[in-house]
Design a protein around this motif. Structure first.
Motif, PDB file in Angstrom:
ATOM      1  N   PRO A 157      11.165  -4.803  -5.506  1.00  0.00           N
ATOM      2  CA  PRO A 157      10.306  -5.982  -5.370  1.00  0.00           C
ATOM      3  C   PRO A 157       9.239  -5.747  -4.298  1.00  0.00           C
ATOM      4  O   PRO A 157       9.547  -5.342  -3.186  1.00  0.00           O
ATOM      5  CB  PRO A 157      11.288  -7.094  -4.981  1.00  0.00           C
ATOM      6  N   ASP A 158       8.024  -5.991  -4.670  1.00  0.00           N
ATOM      7  CA  ASP A 158       6.888  -5.791  -3.769  1.00  0.00           C
ATOM      8  C   ASP A 158       6.873  -6.923  -2.739  1.00  0.00           C
ATOM      9  O   ASP A 158       6.918  -8.097  -3.108  1.00  0.00           O
ATOM     10  CB  ASP A 158       5.597  -5.816  -4.598  1.00  0.00           C
ATOM     11  N   MET A 213       0.836  -1.188   0.000  1.00  0.00           N
ATOM     12  CA  MET A 213       0.000   0.000   0.000  1.00  0.00           C
ATOM     13  C   MET A 213       0.882   1.253   0.000  1.00  0.00           C
ATOM     14  O   MET A 213       0.692   2.158  -0.766  1.00  0.00           O
ATOM     15  CB  MET A 213      -0.874   0.033   1.283  1.00  0.00           C
ATOM     16  N   THR A 229       8.022   1.481  -8.248  1.00  0.00           N
ATOM     17  CA  THR A 229       7.496   0.277  -8.870  1.00  0.00           C
ATOM     18  C   THR A 229       8.616  -0.696  -9.242  1.00  0.00           C
ATOM     19  O   THR A 229       8.339  -1.849  -9.553  1.00  0.00           O
ATOM     20  CB  THR A 229       6.732   0.637 -10.155  1.00  0.00           C
ATOM     21  N   SER A 241       4.081   1.536  -0.740  1.00  0.00           N
ATOM     22  CA  SER A 241       5.270   1.473  -1.581  1.00  0.00           C
ATOM     23  C   SER A 241       5.302   2.674  -2.530  1.00  0.00           C
ATOM     24  O   SER A 241       4.272   3.088  -3.063  1.00  0.00           O
ATOM     25  CB  SER A 241       5.296   0.168  -2.376  1.00  0.00           C
TER      26      SER A 241
END
Lengths: 198, 198
Positions: B9-10, B1, B6, B3
């Motif tokens: 790494p999520d 949420m 892009t 971050s």
């Protein structure tokens, strides 16, 4: 689902991070919800008024009396009809409160999911009450319409025709209100379902 | 949420990709669901059997006959009771099918969310049918128990005591079945709600 590496930028995560405050997920049917609840209010109010105003006085033969005696038929002569009016009044009050609450959710949608959950819970209870009341009044009205030869319960609708029209209309409207409640529950459930991202 | 880039790494995406087949999110109450549906099956079956076996023959006075004539009271002498048996039979069949389907979901939970949606939809319809049937049978049984002085419908339960006990028990069990259906709908809705990650 089919992603194989963790170091690649996730396209889903990229879409998410574009919006700083995520809007309420899923589709919002609160406008439809309000419309259905206003309809429910109109239906329950009409059913209560039509049943309450069902009153007719007709001269009928009474055993022992030499002439016809005017006797009134009122809805409160039957416990089933009293329960019907009580249940539909509760549903009417409930529909006002929840329609206003739905309007509040449209204005401020942060609690939308919580409201959907509570709507589904309470609508189910009200549906049970309204459906049972419709059934009870319908069962008694049917005896009034057709009588029952086995128990020698005579029909009364041949004499109290207008009273029976009122009762019949009221039950039909209550049936419509039950259908509206079913639709409202389905709408809440469907809205909840549309918020699940799989 | 929260971050900001892009290209990083999520962490959520990483967690997702660790599991090749993601397990169903939220809490699974399908074991409770099966239990309630088995109870519903037992309740509806009992209600149908108790109502169907309600039969009693008693000698009663018939106008015009010099002696008491044995007359049987059966559930199918009242349309409301026939509807009651039909509705509870439908609910009984429905409870078998859905209990088996729930067992299937426990064994293979990939379609759990879809099933919850469909359960909530259909349970609501069955609840409407069962509640209306309970109301209709209850309304007629109440006249049998107390009579109605206004319409001169005489009570029958002082003569057909065992018949009325059967009918009353059956209606009480149907009321219990309605409560079970309400609980089942609430369970489905709550399970759906628990799958929403906000």
């Amino acid at each position: 689902m089919a992603s194989t590496g963790t170091d690649k930028p996730d396209p889903e995560a990229a879409t998410k991070s574009e919006v700083p405050h995520p809007p309420p997920k899923g589709i919002d049917y609160f406008a439809v919800d309000v419309g259905l609840r206003v309809l429910l209010f109109a239906a329950t109010l009409t059913a209560v008024v039509v049943m309450s105003t069902a009153k007719q006085t007709e001269p009928v033969f009474v055993p022992g009396a030499p002439v016809r005696v005017p006797i009134a038929a009122k809805f409160n002569h039957s416990p089933a009809f009293i329960y019907f009016v009580a249940a539909l009044s509760v549903a009417c009050l409930y529909s006002i409160i929840t329609a206003l609450a739905s309007l509040g959710v449209i204005a401020k949608p942060i609690y939308a999911t919580k409201f959907l959950l509570h709507y589904a819970f309470w609508d189910v209870l009200i549906l049970g009450i309204v459906a049972a009341a419709t059934g009870a009044a319908g069962g008694v009205a049917y005896i009034g319409l057709k009588g029952n030869s086995h128990t020698r319960w005579t029909k009364v609708c041949n004499v109290y025709d207008e009273f029976c029209r009122h009762v019949g209309s009221s039950i039909a409207i209550a049936l419509f209100a039950s259908v509206l409640l079913v639709l409202l529950i389905m709408l809440s459930v469907f809205s909840l379902h549309s918020r699940i991202r799989e």
